[in-house]
Design a protein around this motif. Structure first.
Motif, mmCIF file in Angstrom:
data_model
loop_
_atom_site.group_PDB
_atom_site.id
_atom_site.type_symbol
_atom_site.label_atom_id
_atom_site.label_comp_id
_atom_site.label_asym_id
_atom_site.label_seq_id
_atom_site.Cartn_x
_atom_site.Cartn_y
_atom_site.Cartn_z
ATOM 1 N N THR A 44 0.797 -1.313 -0.002
ATOM 2 C CA THR A 44 0.124 0.100 0.037
ATOM 3 C C THR A 44 0.821 1.454 0.053
ATOM 4 O O THR A 44 2.032 0.999 0.384
ATOM 5 C CB THR A 44 -0.802 0.210 1.303
ATOM 6 O OG1 THR A 44 -0.017 0.080 2.463
ATOM 7 C CG2 THR A 44 -1.823 -1.293 1.403
ATOM 8 N N VAL A 45 0.223 2.278 -0.180
ATOM 9 C CA VAL A 45 0.922 3.732 -0.050
ATOM 10 C C VAL A 45 1.450 3.773 1.078
ATOM 11 O O VAL A 45 2.524 4.426 1.454
ATOM 12 C CB VAL A 45 -0.180 4.884 -0.614
ATOM 13 C CG1 VAL A 45 0.808 6.082 -0.421
ATOM 14 C CG2 VAL A 45 -0.367 4.538 -2.265
ATOM 15 N N GLU A 46 0.699 3.636 2.204
ATOM 16 C CA GLU A 46 1.149 3.663 3.531
ATOM 17 C C GLU A 46 2.423 2.772 3.962
ATOM 18 O O GLU A 46 3.581 3.235 4.445
ATOM 19 C CB GLU A 46 0.157 3.450 4.541
ATOM 20 C CG GLU A 46 -1.099 4.447 4.382
ATOM 21 C CD GLU A 46 -2.039 4.232 3.218
ATOM 22 O OE1 GLU A 46 -1.873 3.164 2.635
ATOM 23 O OE2 GLU A 46 -2.681 5.017 3.080
ATOM 24 N N ALA A 49 5.509 4.376 1.918
ATOM 25 C CA ALA A 49 5.943 5.400 2.674
ATOM 26 C C ALA A 49 6.803 5.173 3.861
ATOM 27 O O ALA A 49 7.806 5.638 3.767
ATOM 28 C CB ALA A 49 4.818 6.453 2.743
ATOM 29 N N ARG A 56 3.371 10.111 3.000
ATOM 30 C CA ARG A 56 2.404 9.957 1.941
ATOM 31 C C ARG A 56 2.321 10.922 0.921
ATOM 32 O O ARG A 56 2.281 10.544 -0.262
ATOM 33 C CB ARG A 56 1.132 9.389 2.450
ATOM 34 C CG ARG A 56 0.904 8.206 3.299
ATOM 35 C CD ARG A 56 -0.419 8.049 4.042
ATOM 36 N NE ARG A 56 -1.325 7.620 2.963
ATOM 37 C CZ ARG A 56 -2.399 8.600 2.670
ATOM 38 N NH1 ARG A 56 -2.603 9.977 3.165
ATOM 39 N NH2 ARG A 56 -3.280 8.144 1.830
ATOM 40 N N ASN A 57 2.289 12.213 1.335
ATOM 41 C CA ASN A 57 2.225 13.232 0.560
ATOM 42 C C ASN A 57 3.230 13.341 -0.346
ATOM 43 O O ASN A 57 3.287 14.040 -1.654
ATOM 44 C CB ASN A 57 2.008 14.654 1.190
ATOM 45 C CG ASN A 57 0.805 14.854 1.862
ATOM 46 O OD1 ASN A 57 -0.421 13.973 1.598
ATOM 47 N ND2 ASN A 57 0.508 15.501 3.040
ATOM 48 N N ILE A 59 4.757 10.979 -1.885
ATOM 49 C CA ILE A 59 4.434 10.087 -2.885
ATOM 50 C C ILE A 59 3.337 10.556 -3.819
ATOM 51 O O ILE A 59 3.497 10.556 -4.985
ATOM 52 C CB ILE A 59 4.137 8.616 -2.443
ATOM 53 C CG1 ILE A 59 5.180 7.867 -1.625
ATOM 54 C CG2 ILE A 59 3.395 7.825 -3.574
ATOM 55 C CD1 ILE A 59 4.624 6.682 -1.122
ATOM 56 N N TYR A 60 2.330 10.966 -3.285
ATOM 57 C CA TYR A 60 1.336 11.623 -4.101
ATOM 58 C C TYR A 60 1.867 12.716 -4.937
ATOM 59 O O TYR A 60 0.951 13.216 -5.600
ATOM 60 C CB TYR A 60 -0.058 11.863 -3.235
ATOM 61 C CG TYR A 60 -0.881 10.603 -2.741
ATOM 62 C CD1 TYR A 60 -1.101 9.837 -3.885
ATOM 63 C CD2 TYR A 60 -0.712 10.303 -1.580
ATOM 64 C CE1 TYR A 60 -1.922 8.454 -3.667
ATOM 65 C CE2 TYR A 60 -1.438 9.038 -1.200
ATOM 66 C CZ TYR A 60 -1.829 8.211 -2.236
ATOM 67 O OH TYR A 60 -2.592 7.231 -1.895
ATOM 68 N N LYS A 66 -0.971 4.686 -6.343
ATOM 69 C CA LYS A 66 -0.142 3.511 -6.391
ATOM 70 C C LYS A 66 0.218 2.931 -7.589
ATOM 71 O O LYS A 66 1.340 2.299 -7.896
ATOM 72 C CB LYS A 66 -0.635 2.493 -5.224
ATOM 73 C CG LYS A 66 0.260 1.325 -5.093
ATOM 74 C CD LYS A 66 -0.311 0.231 -4.104
ATOM 75 C CE LYS A 66 -0.990 -0.680 -4.797
ATOM 76 N NZ LYS A 66 -1.243 -1.913 -3.969
#
Length: 212
Positions: A44-46, A49, A56-57, A59-60, A66
């Motif tokens: 997951t993104v979490e 990260a 997370r930010n 990554i975004y 994802k």
């Protein structure tokens, strides 16, 4: 190193992405490691990260999802089709391309990722779309451009179907990596594959003269 039919060695760009100390590199490394260790669903993104040591930010700001992140990481792990050098014949270009593909598919990390990639392509339309747009179509278009120019220069048979040739060049190394009990990719695999295909696509004068 790539070699033409005379055996001359020419340097090729190293495959894959070199280790990166940047946040972007750490994120992509974390994405691939987690997908290989736990599967795509658990990456997951979490989790990515946390593994990369970023928020997370972070990554975004670079990827909208994802799926886009995973495709970006896989693209840098895998092979690029080099632009032909000045005066380089299509046989040499194709041989280098197959060698790069075979090298990627023999990579243990890619082998661990492949089952998850196939499963995710089947059940996740967003990933399938990102995979097609970010990896498959650009590289296939580049391959078709190389083949089309070679056909125009008379380096391929006049009736050669570049779409089918592209399939023949790219698919066999991929199939050898699947858990089907097939023989492994050997050091001579690229040469043997291209020599087999070349007999059907080369101009008559080349095949008749024993060009390979």
């Amino acid at each position: 190193m790539a070699a033409d039919r005379s055996g001359t060695q020419t340097p090729r760009r190293p495959r894959g992405r070199p280790p990166s100390p940047t946040a972007r590199g750490a994120i992509m490394d974390a994405a691939l490691e987690l997908a290989a260790e736990r599967g795509f669903q658990a990456a997951t993104v979490e989790a990515i990260a946390a593994r990369a040591g970023v928020g997370r930010n972070t990554i975004y700001r670079r990827w909208t999802s994802k799926e886009e992140l995973m495709v970006a990481a896989l693209r840098e792990l895998s092979a690029e089709l080099d632009e032909p050098a000045e005066g380089e014949d299509v046989y040499t270009v194709l041989l280098g391309m197959i060698r790069d593909f075979a090298g990627v598919f023999a990579d243990p990390l890619f082998g661990r990722l492949l089952p998850g990639v196939i499963g995710e392509l089947q059940r996740n339309p967003a990933f399938a779309e990102a995979w097609a747009d970010g990896l498959v179509r650009p590289r296939r278009e580049a391959m078709l451009e190389v083949l089309s120019r070679a056909a125009e220069r008379g380096e391929l048979r006049r009736d050669a179907d570049v779409e089918q040739i592209a399939d023949l060049l790219a698919s066999p190394p991929f199939v050898r990596l699947l858990p089907l009990g097939l023989p492994p990719v050997t050091p001579r695999y690229a040469e043997e594959l291209l020599e087999t295909i070349w007999r059907g696509i080369a101009p008559v004068s080349d095949t008749a003269g024993g060009g390979v």
